[in-house]
Design a protein around this motif. Structure first.
Motif, PDB file in Angstrom:
ATOM      1  N   GLU A  81       9.160   0.654  -3.123  1.00 61.17           N
ATOM      2  CA  GLU A  81       7.961   0.683  -3.561  1.00 61.17           C
ATOM      3  C   GLU A  81       7.954   0.412  -5.307  1.00 61.17           C
ATOM      4  OE1 GLU A  81       6.586   4.162  -1.646  1.00 61.17           O
ATOM      5  OE2 GLU A  81       6.412   3.111   0.293  1.00 61.17           O
ATOM      6  N   ALA A  82       8.823   1.375  -5.883  1.00 59.52           N
ATOM      7  CA  ALA A  82       9.044   1.125  -7.194  1.00 59.52           C
ATOM      8  C   ALA A  82       9.427  -0.237  -7.460  1.00 59.52           C
ATOM      9  CB  ALA A  82       9.876   2.347  -7.596  1.00 59.52           C
ATOM     10  N   ARG A  85       6.430  -2.289  -7.433  1.00 64.21           N
ATOM     11  CA  ARG A  85       5.164  -1.955  -7.984  1.00 64.21           C
ATOM     12  C   ARG A  85       4.092  -1.751  -7.052  1.00 64.21           C
ATOM     13  NH1 ARG A  85       8.006  -0.131 -11.456  1.00 64.21           N
ATOM     14  NH2 ARG A  85       8.602  -1.274 -13.353  1.00 64.21           N
ATOM     15  N   LEU A  86       4.383  -1.181  -5.909  1.00 66.76           N
ATOM     16  CA  LEU A  86       3.499  -0.796  -4.878  1.00 66.76           C
ATOM     17  C   LEU A  86       2.843   0.108  -4.855  1.00 66.76           C
ATOM     18  CD1 LEU A  86       2.234  -2.296  -2.104  1.00 66.76           C
ATOM     19  CD2 LEU A  86       4.133  -1.358  -1.187  1.00 66.76           C
ATOM     20  N   GLU A  87       1.502   0.433  -4.897  1.00 66.15           N
ATOM     21  CA  GLU A  87       0.678   1.408  -5.217  1.00 66.15           C
ATOM     22  C   GLU A  87       0.572   2.118  -3.675  1.00 66.15           C
ATOM     23  OE1 GLU A  87      -0.869   4.844  -7.347  1.00 66.15           O
ATOM     24  OE2 GLU A  87      -0.339   2.672  -8.358  1.00 66.15           O
ATOM     25  N   GLU A  93       1.059   9.953   0.381  1.00 67.36           N
ATOM     26  CA  GLU A  93       1.854  10.517  -0.305  1.00 67.36           C
ATOM     27  C   GLU A  93       1.842  12.234   0.083  1.00 67.36           C
ATOM     28  OE1 GLU A  93       2.513   8.465  -4.578  1.00 67.36           O
ATOM     29  OE2 GLU A  93       0.907   9.666  -4.458  1.00 67.36           O
ATOM     30  N   TYR A 232       7.231  13.246  -7.907  1.00 62.87           N
ATOM     31  CA  TYR A 232       7.149  12.024  -6.948  1.00 62.87           C
ATOM     32  C   TYR A 232       6.235  12.327  -5.991  1.00 62.87           C
ATOM     33  CZ  TYR A 232      10.675  14.417  -4.097  1.00 62.87           C
ATOM     34  OH  TYR A 232      11.377  15.239  -3.301  1.00 62.87           O
ATOM     35  N   GLU A 291      15.615  -3.635  -9.880  1.00 61.78           N
ATOM     36  CA  GLU A 291      16.365  -2.184  -9.364  1.00 61.78           C
ATOM     37  C   GLU A 291      15.519  -1.171  -9.608  1.00 61.78           C
ATOM     38  OE1 GLU A 291      20.284  -2.272 -11.422  1.00 61.78           O
ATOM     39  OE2 GLU A 291      19.373  -3.121 -13.254  1.00 61.78           O
ATOM     40  N   TYR A 292      15.919   0.020  -9.083  1.00 59.42           N
ATOM     41  CA  TYR A 292      15.297   1.262  -9.374  1.00 59.42           C
ATOM     42  C   TYR A 292      16.413   2.377  -8.725  1.00 59.42           C
ATOM     43  CZ  TYR A 292      11.855   4.605  -9.996  1.00 59.42           C
ATOM     44  OH  TYR A 292      11.180   6.026 -10.461  1.00 59.42           O
ATOM     45  N   PHE A 293      16.219   3.577  -9.388  1.00 61.60           N
ATOM     46  CA  PHE A 293      17.139   4.418  -8.833  1.00 61.60           C
ATOM     47  C   PHE A 293      16.075   5.402  -8.448  1.00 61.60           C
ATOM     48  CE2 PHE A 293      20.276   2.932 -11.742  1.00 61.60           C
ATOM     49  CZ  PHE A 293      21.309   3.196 -11.148  1.00 61.60           C
ATOM     50  N   ALA A 294      15.551   5.794  -7.152  1.00 61.75           N
ATOM     51  CA  ALA A 294      14.732   6.969  -6.929  1.00 61.75           C
ATOM     52  C   ALA A 294      15.458   8.193  -6.608  1.00 61.75           C
ATOM     53  CB  ALA A 294      14.009   6.478  -5.510  1.00 61.75           C
ATOM     54  N   TYR A 306      19.375   4.068  -4.796  1.00 59.44           N
ATOM     55  CA  TYR A 306      19.435   2.809  -5.644  1.00 59.44           C
ATOM     56  C   TYR A 306      19.206   1.588  -4.728  1.00 59.44           C
ATOM     57  CZ  TYR A 306      21.582  -0.733  -8.678  1.00 59.44           C
ATOM     58  OH  TYR A 306      21.608  -1.706  -9.537  1.00 59.44           O
ATOM     59  N   LYS A 308      18.535  -2.632  -5.300  1.00 54.51           N
ATOM     60  CA  LYS A 308      18.505  -3.773  -6.091  1.00 54.51           C
ATOM     61  C   LYS A 308      18.288  -5.317  -5.439  1.00 54.51           C
ATOM     62  CE  LYS A 308      21.547  -6.092  -9.597  1.00 54.51           C
ATOM     63  NZ  LYS A 308      22.646  -6.397  -9.959  1.00 54.51           N
TER      64      LYS A 308
END
Ligand code: SF4
Ligand code: SF4
Lengths: 359, 147, 122
Positions: A81-82, A85-87, A93, A232, A291-294, A306, A308
């Motif tokens: 989601e990050a 860029r999905l809200e 949540e 989060y 890419e993103y590290f949650a 992670y 990508k």
């Protein structure tokens, strides 16, 4: 100097339900060094992401571990989601927090039971697991699965829990909380438990940080580090503080988990009180690029997801760093200088989950 | 939704040990090391200090798969470095606890190195029986005993 | 430090009836909404579009349009419920009761018989 011998420990051992092997270098009854060897069950799930649709991967992520199952799928979904860029809807949540905390209670109860079993307190083990069974029933009522929740998906959650069911959940959890307090009193006060846990396997604060310990292992050494503080999901809306203990021994790690059970009950209550109305999932458009590290807090500690993506529906790289993987080096450190009969209990207090460490 | 800021610091391979030693002195915790390899290697070192996140990234070509070890500063890195060594065929120089490719028991050497050829059954990770090898391929002939 | 702290709990549970069930005699009813097994509820409505099979993350379902068969390999099914959600004709259902254990691998197959009046066109 006495002669050194090597005692092999695991992967099959009566008190160790996990496939880890340790070569214990001994001097008389004292462990001088422990050399781990894992890799008996490497599954290559990270590689599988390159051939699976990124939305289907959520099911595989959940199956990395059979105990922190829900938080695994939640971590994977958060990472995707990050990148997208999905809200996601706020209600989703909150539901994720509720299920996540239920999964934490379940995991900690399981661990407390196993620990009681490891030091030979069978009746305590049975009673802890009796409570866990009740919690599994609640999980099944709300999510549909007992161990694998199967409710988290990219974009939110797959089913809603209505207000009436949430009330029923709260009532059942209140009963369970009272029962847990009885068990907690035994762990905290019973003389035989104290003798088995106090002063054993001490991990000083600086060592814990330097060796990269996470979760209750780190908090048991007095470091208030908890990924949920990043805020989060809905954790930013809840009022809580990380649980820490100063002693750094096996008892401290046990107390941290026990107090976290109480905290999780409280967090669920808060989340149910604050949960907003609304939809529970958002539509997913496009494919992840970037890419993103949650980072999330699992029952065993911080997990890092992670991802990508290259804009196709297959991920380019998917990596999970599970808490047990980070807790292995501190484990080796605490084992140095301990007595042979204490080895199982020390190994257990980091709450090892080798299956998820190897993915 | 919470999205963390995750600064990424590109770094030269030779400068790694010194940079990591400096971070260790400042009290950063090693969070993870992640290797990935498509056309070239890309290794990411993540650190955390009181909730702040920092990544160091090193890129180098497939011809020269070697990295200096950071076990001098962070002993705990041995697990990640052995993992990279086994799965990606990297050579770690100065690794303090070196399993020499035996950290994981794998059916295939360096299974994460090649991207799978799409749909080819032989490209299954670690060739383990649990990993479905022919994803999406039609299922084998149905059992002759229907119910 | 206290001794025998568990005795109160033990005394209490000794007075209560057992926490376990006498299994074959007394069976557990799964709660509402549990995911037990996927079944083909209404074979007559199925149009063999194959959406369920395509959406299934483990490819447990095979749909053969020409032969009008719908098959499921229960050992592959992970009970996610995707197929039930996506079926446009609502032919599938998720039952709360689990499938019984198998002794041999088998594929459960449903064949639609030719019907006198064909169902609504796809
Ligand atoms: S999705 Fe529904 S209608 Fe289509 S093949 Fe499957 S069961 Fe039949
Ligand atoms: S429940 Fe999930 S795994 Fe099972 S057949 Fe349906 S889609 Fe496939």
């Amino acid at each position: 100097m006495s002669r050194r011998t090597i005692i092999p420990f695991g992967p099959q051992h009566p008190v160790l339900p996990e496939p880890i092997h340790l070569d214990l270098v001994m001097e008389d009854e004292k462990v001088v060094e422990a050399i781990p060897s894992i890799g008996f069950i490497h599954r290559g799930l990270e590689k599988m992401a390159e051939k699976k649709d990124f939305q289907e991967m959520a099911y595989i992520a959940e199956r990395i571990c059979g105990i922190c199952s829900f938080i695994h799928s939640m971590g994977y979904c958060q990472a995707i989601e990050a990148v997208l860029r999905l809200e996601i809807p706020r209600r989703a949540e909150f539901l994720r927090v509720i299920w996540g905390e239920m999964s934490r209670i379940h995991s900690h109860l399981l661990w407390l039971g196993l620990t009681a079993d490891a030091f030979g307190f069978e009746s305590l083990f049975m009673h802890t697991w009796r409570l866990r069974e009740k919690l599994l029933d609640l999980i099944e009522e709300t999510s549909g699965g007992r161990v694998i929740f199967g409710v988290c998906k990219v974009g939110g959650v797959r089913r809603d829990v209505d207000a009436e069911a949430l009330d029923r959940l709260l009532a059942a959890l209140a009963d369970l909380e009272a029962d847990c307090r009885e068990i907690a009193a035994v762990f905290a006060r019973d003389a035989s438990v104290q003798r088995r846990l106090s002063g054993i396997g001490v991990l000083p604060k600086e060592e814990a940080l330097r060796l990269g310990a996470v979760g209750p292992t780190l908090r048991g050494s007095g470091v208030p580090s908890d990924s949920r503080r990043l805020g989060y999901a809905a954790y930013d809306a809840l009022d809580w503080a990380p649980v820490t203990e100063e002693a750094g021994d096996c008892r401290a790690r046990c107390l941290v988990r026990m107090r976290e059970i109480a905290q999780s009950f409280d967090l669920i209550r808060q989340a149910v009180a604050k949960i907003p109305e609304g939809p529970v999932s958002a539509k997913v458009v496009g494919a992840p690029r970037g890419e993103y590290f949650a980072r999330l807090e699992q029952p065993r500690g911080e997990v890092v997801y992670y991802v990508k993506g290259n804009g196709t529906k297959h991920l380019e790289r998917f990596r999970v760093r599970t808490p047990t993987f980070a807790n292995l080096p501190p484990l080796l450190k605490i084992l140095q200088g301990c007595e042979l009969p204490d080895v199982p209990i020390i190994v257990l207090t980091i709450d090892p989950c080798i299956s998820c460490a190897e993915r | 939704m919470m999205i963390e800021t995750q600064p990424l610091e590109p770094l030269d391979r030779a400068a790694l040990p010194a940079r990591v030693a400096a971070l260790a002195k400042e009290g950063w915790r090693l969070v993870q090391i992640c290797c990935s390899c498509r056309d070239a290697y890309e290794v990411t070192y993540s650190f955390d200090r009181e909730g702040r996140f920092l990544n160091l990234r090193i890129g180098f070509s497939k011809e020269d798969p070697a990295l200096p070890s950071i076990t001098e500063s962070y002993f705990g890195a041995f697990a990640y470095e052995n993992e990279m060594q086994d799965l990606f065929g990297l050579r770690l120089d100065g690794l303090k606890l070196n399993f020499h490719g035996n950290f994981y028991r794998l059916a295939k050497k360096n299974p994460f190195l090649d991207p799978p050829a799409a749909g080819s059954p032989g490209a299954s990770p670690a060739a383990s029986p649990s990993a479905p090898s022919a994803e999406g391929a039609p299922r084998a002939a149905p059992d002759p005993r229907p119910t | 430090m206290a001794h025998l702290t568990i005795s109160k709990l033990l005394a209490k549970s000794a007075a209560k009836k057992p926490a376990t069930r006498r299994y074959p005699a007394e069976k557990r009813t799964p709660p509402k909404g549990a995911r037990g097994r996927v079944t083909m509820k209404q074979l007559e409505t199925c149009v063999f579009c194959g959406v369920c099979g395509k959406k299934c993350p483990t490819r447990a379902i095979a749909v053969k349009r020409a032969e009008k068969t719908w098959e499921i390999d229960r050992l592959k099914c992970i009970l996610c419920g995707e197929c039930v959600e996506v079926c446009p004709k609502d032919s599938l259902t998720m039952e709360e009761e689990h499938a019984a254990a198998f002794v041999a691998k088998r594929i459960e197959s449903h064949v639609q018989r030719p019907q006198p009046a064909p169902p609504d066109p796809p």
